[in-house]
Design a protein around this motif. Sequence first.
Motif, PDB file in Angstrom:
ATOM      1  N   GLN B  11       0.836  -1.197   0.000  1.00 15.40           N
ATOM      2  CA  GLN B  11       0.000   0.000   0.000  1.00 15.40           C
ATOM      3  C   GLN B  11       0.871   1.247   0.000  1.00 15.40           C
ATOM      4  OE1 GLN B  11      -2.157   1.549   3.495  1.00 15.40           O
ATOM      5  NE2 GLN B  11      -3.992   0.754   2.502  1.00 15.40           N
ATOM      6  N   TYR B  12       1.928   1.203   0.791  1.00 19.33           N
ATOM      7  CA  TYR B  12       2.824   2.358   0.875  1.00 19.33           C
ATOM      8  C   TYR B  12       3.451   2.645  -0.490  1.00 19.33           C
ATOM      9  CZ  TYR B  12       6.838   5.253   1.991  1.00 19.33           C
ATOM     10  OH  TYR B  12       7.767   6.255   2.003  1.00 19.33           O
ATOM     11  N   LYS B  13       3.825   1.581  -1.193  1.00 19.54           N
ATOM     12  CA  LYS B  13       4.447   1.733  -2.502  1.00 19.54           C
ATOM     13  C   LYS B  13       3.620   2.656  -3.399  1.00 19.54           C
ATOM     14  CE  LYS B  13       7.415  -1.933  -4.281  1.00 19.54           C
ATOM     15  NZ  LYS B  13       7.378  -3.307  -4.781  1.00 19.54           N
ATOM     16  N   GLY B  14       2.303   2.418  -3.378  1.00 18.61           N
ATOM     17  CA  GLY B  14       1.425   3.201  -4.230  1.00 18.61           C
ATOM     18  C   GLY B  14       1.268   4.647  -3.793  1.00 18.61           C
ATOM     19  N   LEU B  15       1.541   4.900  -2.485  1.00 15.44           N
ATOM     20  CA  LEU B  15       1.279   6.243  -1.949  1.00 15.44           C
ATOM     21  C   LEU B  15       2.555   6.973  -1.557  1.00 15.44           C
ATOM     22  CD1 LEU B  15      -1.646   5.272   0.461  1.00 15.44           C
ATOM     23  CD2 LEU B  15      -1.871   6.360  -1.767  1.00 15.44           C
ATOM     24  N   ARG B  16       3.690   6.360  -1.926  1.00  9.97           N
ATOM     25  CA  ARG B  16       4.967   6.803  -1.391  1.00  9.97           C
ATOM     26  C   ARG B  16       5.210   8.309  -1.522  1.00  9.97           C
ATOM     27  NH1 ARG B  16      10.748   4.043  -2.796  1.00  9.97           N
ATOM     28  NH2 ARG B  16      11.921   5.262  -1.294  1.00  9.97           N
ATOM     29  N   GLU B  17       5.055   8.820  -2.744  1.00  8.60           N
ATOM     30  CA  GLU B  17       5.358  10.240  -2.963  1.00  8.60           C
ATOM     31  C   GLU B  17       4.489  11.129  -2.077  1.00  8.60           C
ATOM     32  OE1 GLU B  17       7.960  11.340  -4.512  1.00  8.60           O
ATOM     33  OE2 GLU B  17       8.389   9.190  -4.795  1.00  8.60           O
ATOM     34  N   GLU B  18       3.188  10.792  -2.038  1.00 12.12           N
ATOM     35  CA  GLU B  18       2.264  11.624  -1.265  1.00 12.12           C
ATOM     36  C   GLU B  18       2.590  11.585   0.240  1.00 12.12           C
ATOM     37  OE1 GLU B  18      -2.150  11.834  -2.647  1.00 12.12           O
ATOM     38  OE2 GLU B  18      -1.322   9.935  -3.395  1.00 12.12           O
ATOM     39  N   ILE B  19       2.902  10.386   0.733  1.00 10.69           N
ATOM     40  CA  ILE B  19       3.192  10.268   2.168  1.00 10.69           C
ATOM     41  C   ILE B  19       4.487  10.991   2.519  1.00 10.69           C
ATOM     42  CG2 ILE B  19       3.878   8.613   3.970  1.00 10.69           C
ATOM     43  CD1 ILE B  19       1.759   6.708   2.834  1.00 10.69           C
ATOM     44  N   LEU B  20       5.509  10.808   1.668  1.00 13.59           N
ATOM     45  CA  LEU B  20       6.783  11.471   1.958  1.00 13.59           C
ATOM     46  C   LEU B  20       6.636  12.990   1.976  1.00 13.59           C
ATOM     47  CD1 LEU B  20       9.467   9.326   0.107  1.00 13.59           C
ATOM     48  CD2 LEU B  20       9.081   9.546   2.568  1.00 13.59           C
ATOM     49  N   SER B  21       5.822  13.516   1.067  1.00 11.78           N
ATOM     50  CA  SER B  21       5.684  14.968   1.026  1.00 11.78           C
ATOM     51  C   SER B  21       4.941  15.463   2.273  1.00 11.78           C
ATOM     52  CB  SER B  21       4.993  15.430  -0.265  1.00 11.78           C
ATOM     53  OG  SER B  21       3.609  15.217  -0.160  1.00 11.78           O
ATOM     54  N   ARG B  22       3.976  14.668   2.744  1.00  7.99           N
ATOM     55  CA  ARG B  22       3.283  15.049   3.984  1.00  7.99           C
ATOM     56  C   ARG B  22       4.243  14.991   5.177  1.00  7.99           C
ATOM     57  NH1 ARG B  22      -2.644  14.409   4.364  1.00  7.99           N
ATOM     58  NH2 ARG B  22      -3.367  14.724   2.242  1.00  7.99           N
ATOM     59  N   PHE B  23       5.023  13.947   5.236  1.00  5.99           N
ATOM     60  CA  PHE B  23       6.008  13.778   6.298  1.00  5.99           C
ATOM     61  C   PHE B  23       6.950  14.980   6.329  1.00  5.99           C
ATOM     62  CE2 PHE B  23       9.667  11.828   8.355  1.00  5.99           C
ATOM     63  CZ  PHE B  23       9.049  11.118   9.348  1.00  5.99           C
ATOM     64  N   ASP B  24       7.391  15.346   5.147  1.00  5.37           N
ATOM     65  CA  ASP B  24       8.329  16.451   5.007  1.00  5.37           C
ATOM     66  C   ASP B  24       7.683  17.762   5.468  1.00  5.37           C
ATOM     67  OD1 ASP B  24      10.909  17.244   4.179  1.00  5.37           O
ATOM     68  OD2 ASP B  24       9.992  18.229   2.440  1.00  5.37           O
ATOM     69  N   ARG B  25       6.446  17.962   5.034  1.00  7.97           N
ATOM     70  CA  ARG B  25       5.754  19.212   5.351  1.00  7.97           C
ATOM     71  C   ARG B  25       5.597  19.368   6.873  1.00  7.97           C
ATOM     72  NH1 ARG B  25       0.094  19.714   5.241  1.00  7.97           N
ATOM     73  NH2 ARG B  25      -0.059  17.859   3.974  1.00  7.97           N
TER      74      ARG B  25
END
Lengths: 570, 365
Positions: B11-25
């Motif tokens: 599941q993470y694979k599919g959402l990786r970019e979005e999750i990382l950008s939220r984490f970063d923000r």
Amino acid sequence: MATYGRQVSNRGPVGFNRSNQAATSQVEQLARQLADQIIREREQAQARQRLGRIYTPFDPTDDILPNNVETVTRGLFAGNTGSLTTMFTSSNLTATQKTYFQDIFSTGDPKLNSSANPELSIAYGHFGGSGSIDLTGNLNNDTPTRAIYKQYAQLLLNPNDKKFTFNGSDSDQIYVLNFNRARYKEKLDPGNFELTLSQLSGSVATTILQNSFHTGSNVKLAGTGTFVQIIDDSSVTSGGGVSEAGLVYNLISGSIDEGTDIYLPTTPVHYGLLYPQHGLAILNADSLDVPFPSGVNFESVTQSLVTGDNATKLFCALSSSDAITPNTKAIVPVHWTGLICDMDSIRDIADRHNLSIVEDACHAINAKRNDKTAGSIGDTACFSMHPLKNLNVWGDGGIIVTNNKELHDKLVLLRNHGLRDRDICDVFAYNSRLDTLQAIVGNHYIKKIDHITDMRIKNAHFYDKKLLGISQIQIPSRFPEVKQVFHLYCIRVSARDDLQKYLIDNGVDAKVHYPIPMHLQPAAKDFGYSEGDFPHTEKLCKEVLSLPVHEFITEEQMNFTVQKIKEFYS
Amino acid sequence: MKIPFVNPGLQYKGLREEILSRFDRISLTGNYVLGEEVKEFERNFADFCGTSFALGVGNGSDALSFSLLGLGVKSGDEVITAPNSFVASAWTIANIGAKPVFVDVGCDFNIDPSLIQKAITPKTKAIMPVHLTGRVADMEAINKIAQENNLLVVEDAAQAVGASYKSKKSGSFGDAGCFSLHPLKNLHVHGDGGIITTNNEDLYNRALKMRNHGLKNRNECEFWGWNSRLDEIQASIANLKLSYLNKWNDRFRELANYYIKELSDYIEVPSIKEFEKPIFHRFIIQHNNRDDLKFFLEEKGVMTAINYPIPLHLHEASRQYGYKIGDFPMAEKQAKRILSLPIYPELEDSQAKYVVECIKKFLKV
């Protein structure tokens, strides 16, 4: 008052008939010879003594050391200590003796420990004789408590004064603390006397040194706290002074902080009188006991027909004065701001009372005292990794350290539903786990914690130096044996709230940790604490201010903060 | 073919970019505790469930504890619940000093409403139905009993996010609904997390303080509370995933329906009523030779699980309540026969087909 002395004839030894002159002259001659011999021998002995003595003239140049001032401080109690925290009664006392007093020892029951030191005695006295039965088992006026009251009244009061008067009102009952005569003369110093008494619950058997004491009724203390601190008023009010019996001061609620500062509640309660020259503290039992309801006779209130019970009650109030009761299970010292508590002393107390220690080390990662880190003395130490802590993760997290394998295994169960393995539940328990993600963050920062700590200490010392000399600011003591890690940089300031507002208005994020002490929080209302219970804490809550001290702050920013503080006070 | 029982990494694979950008923000703001993301997730989640309030907490267990306590269940009370749930369900009751009173379950693995009345005593304060496997318990019947007996209802909806019953979502039936966001759940975060739903404003206000030390504001403590908060980072991830949840739950149902269609003739599978829409957090089949079947599938690379092999009343932790073997025959029978098959949105059709083939091979059909 009559005195009966020996009648001595000035004409010769007694008992001889002077009618026989010849015989008399013989006898007189012999008597004179004898007398001369005695006088001669005495003179010779004195001469011998003189010969053995060496006289040296006083030499001001050698015998006086200029500019050498030494303060002689000696404790009131054995071993030269100024405070007494552990106390033992004596099993050597007979039942009859105990109806009059309880001897208090500092290092053990003298029956078991022959080198135990007697420190003081406690007695209970009642004007009318209540509080004890007479030695034949009857209740009448001829009782030990009556004797005690009258003895101390005779010793301390004016000849026509029959009752002790405390803060203007007479009291029929007193407790007496009678300090060891060998010591008190120099050391029961007025202005330096502090007594802590705890409140006892009614009719409980308190186990002290394997002896069960029936503690009778409440030793009820004014105020709702579980213990009260009492000081003499010699240094704080105009109270006290000189009586027929020498110096006397009022004993009132208050406390002495670190041996210097005196803290007084707004309306101090009067508890008794201190006679430092006699080594006596007379406590007004009325102020310590439950007020007796109308129609109820005093004995039934004090439950005092148990032999020596009242003195024992006071002993219990004294000896559990460090807030420890039979229900006490653990001590949770808080290493506030990253300053480790005096853990050796706390361990000592815990061991004596068989208590566990859980260190609240949330502020104290990497802190040390005498090279021992937080967690090395307690049974566990608990760290928070909340984002504001020195070692933090990016959300909530915490960690426990312990040297106790059994406890560790139990905690492993407790954090994960009590599950022994995936399917078997030993105990229904919590779900409170450190997230893997957060552990990664923690693993990253733990490599940097030495640097983070060093920076915070450096910043704190920078402030210490820059703030020194501002009279409105009090920098807390720093201790050479402690590595304080400054999770918070806390100072005591005057006009705290205005200063904080001024700093915030100027962009400095000054905070207060914390304005309301825990015992005064609405959440604590069930425990019955009230304002004045912890005067030092309450004072601090009004004065403390935390300045930003984190590892990223620059000297320029700190200088700006200091400058704004100076501006505020100028 | 290797088929893991669960595989959250996919599941993470599919959402990786979005999750990382939220984490970063969030990391750049440094606001990790009780910030805007938590508030936003709470609003979104309340809307999703159809309740007035939602409140993020540290985990599903605490969600249940806070709900029970916040509604007034206290030490000495009794709370009725099912004996076949995860141990956390019983803990939440035991934790507040109350006694878990178990009532046997029906074929749907959920509490049997017809047995509840018998278990009610003067001490009973609440019913805590567990929507096990992602299937809502018979809430109509349960609410009726609760109403008649003046009992509270707290839904243990840890496994049932998005499941519905007569067109109403789980978490909206009782006085409170409690969800887990544990990584194995249909809606999950990247660590522990939980959330409470309720229409009861008093409960909401109380739980709001319970999760944060009992603090009314920064300085004033109304009561000694817990520290159990949904991390800001986790709330942000949950917000993102909530927008995909319906799609994922559809896929759960699609796979479940496939299993049912292929296997119902040969082995016991869940039978779904028309008014319910489970989310199949677990897809459970039952067989007398369960252990052999499990071993056989493992040999074939198909990983399965047993949820759960020991009913709550037979755990060491339950000894104090004096239950014994035979007290809840249905739950005990199921515990010996149940087997959970792999089911998650990322499971491919071919993999599901392989699972079916292996089972048929074992059954020799």
